[in-house]
Design an enzyme around this catalytic site. Structure first.
Site, PDB file in Angstrom:
ATOM      1  N   SER A   1     -59.145 -37.691 -31.792  1.00 14.07           N
ATOM      2  CA  SER A   1     -59.103 -36.707 -30.716  1.00 14.07           C
ATOM      3  C   SER A   1     -60.173 -35.745 -30.571  1.00 14.07           C
ATOM      4  CB  SER A   1     -58.005 -36.017 -30.502  1.00 14.07           C
ATOM      5  OG  SER A   1     -57.818 -35.407 -29.313  1.00 14.07           O
ATOM      6  N   GLY A   2     -60.953 -35.809 -29.554  1.00 12.60           N
ATOM      7  CA  GLY A   2     -62.147 -34.840 -29.341  1.00 12.60           C
ATOM      8  C   GLY A   2     -63.408 -35.163 -29.973  1.00 12.60           C
TER       9      GLY A   2
ATOM     10  N   THR B   1     -64.246 -40.700 -24.661  1.00 13.12           N
ATOM     11  CA  THR B   1     -64.272 -40.889 -23.000  1.00 13.12           C
ATOM     12  C   THR B   1     -65.567 -40.901 -22.446  1.00 13.12           C
ATOM     13  OG1 THR B   1     -61.903 -39.980 -23.024  1.00 13.12           O
ATOM     14  CG2 THR B   1     -62.977 -40.189 -21.159  1.00 13.12           C
TER      15      THR B   1
ATOM     16  N   ASN C   1     -56.789 -31.421 -30.299  1.00 12.37           N
ATOM     17  CA  ASN C   1     -57.566 -31.470 -29.222  1.00 12.37           C
ATOM     18  C   ASN C   1     -56.842 -30.983 -28.001  1.00 12.37           C
ATOM     19  OD1 ASN C   1     -59.513 -32.087 -27.125  1.00 12.37           O
ATOM     20  ND2 ASN C   1     -59.242 -34.458 -27.462  1.00 12.37           N
TER      21      ASN C   1
ATOM     22  N   SER D   1     -56.387 -34.440 -25.261  1.00 11.99           N
ATOM     23  CA  SER D   1     -55.967 -35.621 -25.920  1.00 11.99           C
ATOM     24  C   SER D   1     -55.398 -36.766 -25.103  1.00 11.99           C
ATOM     25  CB  SER D   1     -55.171 -35.271 -27.161  1.00 11.99           C
ATOM     26  OG  SER D   1     -54.885 -36.493 -27.807  1.00 11.99           O
ATOM     27  N   SER D   2     -55.935 -38.169 -25.269  1.00 13.61           N
ATOM     28  CA  SER D   2     -55.380 -39.150 -24.509  1.00 13.61           C
ATOM     29  C   SER D   2     -54.088 -39.662 -25.433  1.00 13.61           C
ATOM     30  CB  SER D   2     -56.409 -40.221 -24.320  1.00 13.61           C
ATOM     31  OG  SER D   2     -57.423 -39.729 -23.501  1.00 13.61           O
TER      32      SER D   2
ATOM     33  N   GLY E   1     -58.036 -43.091 -32.566  1.00 10.64           N
ATOM     34  CA  GLY E   1     -58.481 -43.384 -34.064  1.00 10.64           C
ATOM     35  C   GLY E   1     -57.251 -43.153 -34.945  1.00 10.64           C
TER      36      GLY E   1
ATOM     37  N   GLU F   1     -54.815 -41.468 -37.519  1.00 13.53           N
ATOM     38  CA  GLU F   1     -54.241 -40.239 -37.475  1.00 13.53           C
ATOM     39  C   GLU F   1     -53.439 -40.125 -38.773  1.00 13.53           C
ATOM     40  OE1 GLU F   1     -51.953 -39.528 -33.977  1.00 13.53           O
ATOM     41  OE2 GLU F   1     -53.757 -39.365 -32.571  1.00 13.53           O
TER      42      GLU F   1
END
Length: 1523
Positions: free
Chosen positions: A163-164, A168, A214, A217-218, A441, A443
């Site tokens: 995340s981050g 995107t 993040n 975060s998605s 990704g 985690e």
């Protein structure tokens, strides 16, 4: 990896190594001493530590001199320390992209780099082979697109990272590039990329949330599928989502947040008040965390953006209302709390506030509050005997409430995705597609729960796919190089996947089994897991917990806490909830829960496993990916603070492990990790066997002999590369270091001998110089005494001489004074006498001259006066004659015809208005009569209906009386009641019919009123039309009166004209300008009549009939077009360096008076013919030929045409008739020097079309030259490899003279320029165009070479700079030989590449300051371009370094300042596609052309329309006769 890279040689003092570090992961160090067990090293921080040799990695000593490599496979030592250090070096220079084979690693810069993503950069990567240019996400997109087109196979691009990391943004860039190369096949205004990107704010609002790492975060995976048609153009797109984190809706931890949409809705102002929402702290689903706001983000503004995105996607306002009602209902539902009821295991709403929230949720869902409460607190169980309603306790009620909230939100998110897909538009007939996967990704947190388990399971699946792809790429590389690879081992993680998903003892299967039993807990699940899988090597039991378990993933070990596994895996679709929502009065909420026939036959609970459903989705995704060719982009987050230019080694190393990059390195290490081109290998290790370099020039055989000499085995020789096992490159470097050390010791010994010898020579020279100095002092003293004695004698002698000379000089001066006075007196007397004689003779001469001049002036003035009087008399006589002859009736007749036409138009309009008025009145009267009839019929029907109702009412009254009488009798009462029911039905039907009739009556009355209003408006319009007609009649009468007067005057003037003899008119008009009269009359009369010579004298109407006249004109136009077409199709060549076709076409147009015609098709024929000739002929010869002809024709038009307005024509008409000496080709005066034709509009339009044609031909020539030149420049930008025999013996010192580079590539460019010049000169193209073309060609050479230099790192070398500099010197010689007339400013166009190459080949760059570089070395280059060259430069010849780190840091500061000011920060040059001239420039630059001097070709005499051109060609000088 470490086992593959164990040190195979003993480390020696001075070796460069990498050492593990707790803070920096790996740190550079130098070996101080080594033993059998320990190696003493000194780190870069100055710390000295003993380290085991197994914990060290070798470091390439040349790495410090370079700025990293763009492909990890080019590293000398491929290991995680080298990978990490290479990424760090490139990130410090803003090179955020790096390859690892075919995998792209993208490091998030946390700042804008607009120069990397503009249109020009996309144009550079379009069509470029992979690896030719610098690493970029556009290169991966280009490979995917070209593979889809060439192989006719779908592709996929997998973007992953934590995340981050920028997943995107990378996905947006990929779609942007695919849209650039693929275009859009649909007809809407917005591209697919734009529509998908416009949906991002919407998906982010409902699918993104703040996490620990993040703020945005998605919490779902996204697969964007871009569809293409057979032509490779985008035809549609679809978005698929995976594993939305549903549990986040009801449960969050501090400092995370729920989904953004809830906070946006609470900050929406009026909408929040409408839904009874307030501060997020008051809602249970939001206040579980203390974080409500995000730094730098306004929830109110984000709410507006979400609303705007909904409008763009196409969500209606009603649907938006339903969406936000649903969100508000979920928040209110979360505040409903329960307490124990009166009965056992029952529950009720706790307090009034909870009941208020329950009622609000029911109102928002538009359902019954009691039914909602019942669905939360009870369950219906379907048995054979019937349905049993079971009460739920408090915990079960809370679980039911949360299940409803999660289900509603999940259905809402799925609806949004489906709506977006419908908006974007999918193509069911698409043949190919490129899928872009943006997924979470790997985690690993301190507390890992069910979501991390699913995410890591997905990453294990993708990693297996990734490993297979990397292994396949390795196989393809080995197969391409034709080496044996059968014994390469493949690293697989199938055992982890079996542990997770295999049935019946996999983790998912055991979890689903535990969820099926209501009494199961996480303890029982963990116990059963450990019982079934206790011997699995990938599963471990946590040390400090009985229920937690640890899995050994590919990226490392992760410990999972199982407390919430069962709750998060259960996804009960409760039938009562579905039925309640589907029965909602809100169409949107009901649409989220479509009813199915199966629901009635099933139990109340419909269990659905989240992990099993995710497993199925993942399997479907893997099947989709297996059908495509994958491409990988690994995004890396450099630091946890989201700040630029900050690189955290430990975090990046963890991400590289999680992203599979190091796994790819492991796969490479399992085979042959070190690969070197034969040329590079011989360059680096040829010094190990210098005697072999003189024997053969075959690089492959040299490589094999070197390896055999060193005794290395287990290597492979490919077609273009040598493949070495892990550790072998270290052996080679060690041997190379030994050779270099021995050479260094030899050099040091020789140097010490030389220094000692020089010291002895200097000491001896010093002693000799001291002795010489002492002898010199003694000699100087003796010399001084002798010199003093000689000086005294000399002084005495000179004193005596001076006294004698003074006396003599005094005597001589006195004698000279006396003589000069006597001579001066005699000279003055003689001069005064001569002056008097000269003055007397001058006075006499002036008097005689004045006398004769006055007599001459008097006689001259008398003669001039006599001549003026005589000429005045002749002019008046001639003026009277010409004035009488010029009274012609042409102008009056023109006015008459115009008035007749106008009268006819007015009469026709009057009749048309009368007809329209009569037809309108008849139509309206008919409609009114029809409406009246229908109104009468409907009124009659209404009266009849009213009578029927009255009768029915009377009957009802009678029946009512009879009913009262017969109430006593039971049977009679029943019969009467039945009759009453039937009568009531009849009565209601009659009432309904009466109401319908009344409505029809009202409608008819409205129609009648509308018809009346329409009638009134039409009557008003008719009255206005009558007024207009009357006004027109009066104007027609006045015009008729004027016409009659004009006809009378015309008749009188015609009689006067006819009374004049025709011979007299011809004599008068032909005395001085007979050749110019006919064109003048034709010009004046061509508007109304065909230009025949008979119209000069008088307009005989019976000379030619209309049919014969039109037939004659058509034949003549056909013959004219045939002549012009032949002149265009045939290559007429040149006469005296003048284009013959242009001169013939101009003379024909001039002879036919085409420039003065109001309408003609000849100009279109010429333009179409030229375009046809350009398409059909050979471009190399046709384009220069027509550039010469069209430019010449344009110059003739530009110099001889002038616009003629209506006012100028009418004003000059009388002047032409009066002063018959001026033709339409007249001169404005003797001082103008050029004739000007009064051109009409078609001629002026033809001149504009011809200008566009010249620009088109010039552009085609320029574009063709660029196409021919591009492949030549591609081979010239990089120096070819020199032969090894000379390379081994060449000098390696900076002061040595460089070897002469091969000139074959540059000779091809010189030949191209020579052929270009010869083609242009053969076709006599004006030097103006040659100069412009050559200048733009050299500008393109500068652009192509400079852009390639900045995009390809292998071009930014010292040797390549020497090679390009040699080529530029050849271009300079060519420019000098071509002369300035044709070359122009071509040398200045090469400024950028000259300065860039000059910077590459200078020595001691580290000593140059930034000001010296910008002002002296590269004044034309921008700071961004200098920064790019400085960071990409590497010296492959002498090993020198680039600019200093201080200069690089200064440039980076300036770049950051420029990023804030400039909109476009591209370091590439843009191609100039403009036309560098105008018609006025052509007119000024091209010399004067006289077509009258050129004889037309022989075939022109075959055409009657141009025979006069051959006999007597008209010349513009004929009109220069002056009366």
């Amino acid at each position: 990896m470490r086992n593959c890279l164990l040190m195979e040689l003993n480390l020696r003092k001075g070796d460069k190594v990498w050492v593990e570090d707790k803070d920096l992961a790996w740190i550079a160090a130098d070996v101080l001493d080594s033993s059998d067990t320990k190696v003493h090293v000194e780190t870069a921080t100055g710390k000295k530590v003993p380290v085991s040799s197994e914990k060290l990695f070798r470091r390439d000593p040349d790495d410090e001199e370079h700025n990293g490599v763009d492909d990890m496979t080019k590293l000398t030592y491929l290991h995680e320390a080298g990978v990490l250090y290479n990424l760090q070096r490139r990130y410090a220079l803003n090179d955020i992209y790096t390859y690892t084979g075919s995998i792209l690693i993208a490091v998030n810069p946390f700042k804008k780099l607009p120069h990397l993503y503009n249109g020009h950069m996309m144009e550079q990567y379009k069509g470029a082979p992979f690896g030719e240019l610098s690493p970029h996400v556009f290169a991966v997109s280009e490979v995917a697109y070209r593979a889809m087109i060439d192989d006719s196979r779908s592709q996929s691009i997998l973007v992953s990272g934590e995340s981050g990391a920028g997943k995107t943004e990378t996905t947006k860039l990929i779609m942007q590039y695919l849209t650039f190369v693929g275009g859009r096949a649909a007809e809407d205004d917005r591209s697919v990329e734009q529509q998908v990107l416009e949906s991002n704010p919407l998906l982010e609002a409902f699918g993104n949330a703040k996490t620990v790492r993040n703020d945005n975060s998605s919490r779902f995976g996204k697969f964007v599928e871009i569809q293409f048609d057979a032509n490779g153009r985008i035809s549609g797109a679809a978005i698929r989502t995976y594993l939305l984190e549903r549990s986040r809706v009801v449960r969050i931890t501090d400092p995370e947040r729920n989904y953004h949409c809830f906070y946006q809705l609470c900050a929406s102002g009026n909408d929040a008040e409408k839904y009874k929402l307030s501060n997020p702290r008051q809602f249970h689903y939001l206040n579980q965390s203390k974080t409500y706001e995000l730094e730098g983000v306004s929830n109110a503004e984000e709410y507006k953006n979400t609303r705007r995105a909904m409008d763009i996607v196409g969500i209606s306002h009603d649907e938006q209302e339903g969406i936000f009602r649903t969100l508000a209902a979920i928040l209110h539902l979360g505040n409903v709390e329960f307490s124990s009821g009166r009965e056992h295991d029952s529950s009720v709403v706790r307090d009034r506030e909870s009941r208020m929230h329950l009622q609000m949720a029911a109102d928002l869902f538009k359902c019954d509050a009691n039914l909602l409460l019942a669905s939360l607190c009870t369950r219906s169980i379907l048995t054979r005997e019937g349905t049993i309603v079971k009460a739920l306790d408090c915990n079960a009620a809370v679980t039911s409430r949360d299940a409803l909230a999660k289900t509603v939100y999940a259905r809402l998110f799925d609806w949004l995705v489906e709506k977006i897909n419908r908006s974007v538009g999918q193509d069911p007939d698409s043949r190919f597609q490129i899928g872009v996967l943006d997924i979470y990704g790997f985690e690993c947190f301190k507390n890992n729960s069910f979501e991390q388990f699913c995410i890591n399971f997905a990453n294990e699946k993708l990693q297996q796919h990734f490993n297979e792809h990397v292994f396949k790429m390795e196989q393809d590389e080995y197969r391409k190089e034709e080496i044996n690879w059968s014994y390469i081992e493949f690293i697989d993680n199938q055992d982890v996947l079996d542990l997770i998903e295999k049935k019946p003892i996999g983790i998912i299967a055991l979890l689903d089994e535990a969820c099926m039993f209501p009494r199961s807990t996480h303890e029982s699940f963990s116990m059963k897991l450990f019982q079934n899988c206790k011997f699995h090597p990938r599963l471990e039991k946590a040390k400090f917990s009985e229920t937690d378990f640890t899995l050994s993933h590919y990226a490392g070990k992760v410990t999972y806490h199982t407390e919430t596994f069962l709750d998060k895996n259960r996804d009960y679709a409760i039938v009562e909830h579905c039925n309640l929502m589907s029965s909602s009065k809100c169409p949107f909420v009901a649409g989220l829960f479509p009813s199915t026939p199966e629901e009635s036959t099933r139990s109340s609970y419909k269990f659905s496993s989240v992990s099993s459903r995710f497993k199925q989705q993942l399997q479907a995704l893997m099947e989709t990916l297996s059908k495509t060719e994958p491409h990988y982009v690994r995004c890396v987050k450099p630091n946890s603070l989201n700040r630029p230019q900050k690189f955290e080694n430990l975090s990046v190393l963890h991400q590289l492990r999680c992203g599979g990059v190091l796994e790819a390195v492991r796969i490479s290490l399992a085979g042959y990790p070190t690969r070197r081109n034969y040329s590079d290998f011989v360059d680096r290790f040829g010094l190990l066997a210098p005697e072999l370099l003189d024997e053969s020039n075959d690089e492959q055989s040299l490589t094999e002999k070197i390896l055999r000499k060193l005794g290395l085995g287990n290597y492979q020789l490919g077609r273009t590369k040598v493949f070495l096992r892990a550790g072998q490159i270290g052996i080679l470097d060690s041997r190379r270091a030994e050779v270099l050390d021995a050479s260094a010791r030899l050099i040091q010994r020789k140097l010490r001998t030389f220094v000692t010898h020089q010291n002895f020579i200097s000491a001896r020279a010093s002693a000799i110089s001291i002795q010489a100095y002492c002898r010199g002092c003694l000699s100087r003293n003796e010399y001084a005494t002798r010199r003093n004695a000689a000086a005294a004698v000399l002084v005495q002698k000179h004193a005596r001489r001076w006294l004698s000379r003074c006396a003599f000089v005094k005597l001589v001066s006195a004698a000279l004074v006396v003589q000069s006075c006597i001579r001066a007196d005699s000279a003055r007397l003689k001069f005064s006498h001569q002056k008097k004689q000269r003055a007397a003779s001058l006075i006499q001469a002036r008097w005689r001259m004045h006398k004769f001049r006055s007599a001459f002036r008097h006689r001259q003035s008398s003669i001039i006066a006599i001549q003026c009087c005589w000429r005045k008399k002749l002019a008046k006589r001639e003026f009277r004659k010409l004035k009488q002859a010029a009274n012609e009736t042409g102008a009056l007749k023109l006015a008459k015809t115009k008035l007749e036409k106008r009268l006819e138009d007015l009469e026709w309009r009057l009749q048309l208005e009368k007809r329209l008025r009569t037809s309108g009145e008849e139509a309206k009267s008919g409609e009114i009569s029809k409406l009246q009839k229908t109104l009468e019929s409907f009124s009659l029907k209404l009266d009849a209906a009213r009578l029927a109702t009255i009768n029915e009412c009377n009957k009802n009254a009678v029946l009512q009386k009879q009913l009262d009488i017969s109430m006593k009798e039971k049977s009679a009462v029943e019969r009467e009641l039945n009759g009453m029911v039937e009568l009531k039905k009849d009565n209601t039907s009659l009432k309904n019919s009466m109401n319908s009739l009344e409505k029809k009556n009202l409608a008819l009355e409205k129609e009648l009123l509308n018809a009346k209003t329409d009638c009134n408006t039409t009557l008003q319009k008719l009255k206005e039309a009558e007024k207009r007609c009357s006004e027109l009649q009066t104007s027609v009468q006045s015009l008729e009166e004027k016409l009659s007067h004009v006809e009378k005057e015309n008749h009188v003037l015609r009689q006067k004209t006819l009374s004049t003899p025709t011979e007299r008119i011809g004599q008068i008009l032909g005395e001085n300008h007979s050749s110019a009269v006919v064109p003048a009359q034709n010009d004046r009369r061509s508007v109304f009549e065909s230009p025949t010579p008979s119209k000069l004298i008088m307009p005989f109407s019976h000379s030619l009939s209309e049919s014969r006249r039109s037939k004659f004109a058509a034949e003549r136009n056909l013959e004219n077009s045939e002549l012009l077409s032949r002149c265009i199709k045939e290559n007429l060549g040149f006469v005296d360096d003048k284009p013959l076709a242009a001169c013939v076409i101009y003379k024909c147009l001039l002879h036919w008076h085409t420039f003065e015609s109001e309408s003609t098709a000849i100009f279109n024929i010429i333009i179409e013919g030229i375009n046809g000739a350009l398409k059909d002929g050979d471009e190399n010869s046709v384009l220069p030929y027509w550039l010469s002809n069209t430019s010449a024709l344009l110059c003739l038009l530009q110099r001889n045409l002038r616009s003629n307005s209506f006012l100028n024509a009418s004003a000059l008409r009388s002047g032409r008739a009066t002063y018959g000496v001026k033709s339409p080709f007249k001169l404005h005066g003797p001082d103008d020097g050029a004739s000007h034709i009064e051109a009409r509009y078609p001629a002026l339009l033809f001149k504009q079309q011809l200008t566009a044609c010249v620009e088109k031909i010039y552009g085609l020539i320029r574009d063709n030259l660029k196409k021919e030149l591009s492949p030549l420049l591609g081979s010239c930008i990089q120096a070819p490899k020199a032969s090894r025999g000379t390379a081994g013996r060449s000098s390696r010192s900076p002061g040595a003279v460089p070897q002469q580079s091969p000139r074959s590539q540059w000779d091809s460019i010189l030949k191209f320029l020579d052929s270009l010049m010869s083609r242009l000169r053969e076709n006599h193209v004006p030097s103006f165009f040659i100069r412009k073309l050559v200048t733009q060609v050299f500008s393109f050479i500068n652009l192509s070479l400079f852009n390639s230099l900045l995009l390809r790192r292998e071009c930014c070398t010292f040797s390549n700079g020497e090679y390009v500099k040699t080529g530029i010197a050849e271009l300079e010689k060519w420019i000098a030989s071509a002369k300035e007339e044709f070359s122009g400013t071509s040398w200045h166009e090469l400024n950028y590449i000259r300065q860039a190459v000059g910077f590459l080949v200078i020595h001691q760059k580290r000593k140059k300051s930034l000001d010296e570089i910008r002002q002296d070395l590269c004044p034309a280059l921008t700071i961004r371009q200098i920064y790019r060259i400085s960071t990409m430069y590497w010296d492959d010849k002498f090993g020198t370094q680039s600019v200093s780190s201080d200069v690089v840091s200064q440039m980076r500061i300036l770049l950051d300042m420029d990023n804030q000011k400039l909109t476009s920060n591209s370091f590439l040059l843009d191609d100039d596609m403009s036309i560098p001239f105008s018609a006025e420039d052509i007119d000024k630059a091209i010399p004067v052309l006289d077509p009258s001097e050129i004889q037309p070709p022989k075939f022109v005499s075959e055409y009657t329309c141009a025979q006069s051109l051959v006999k007597k060609p008209p010349t513009p000088s004929a009109s220069k006769q002056i009366i």
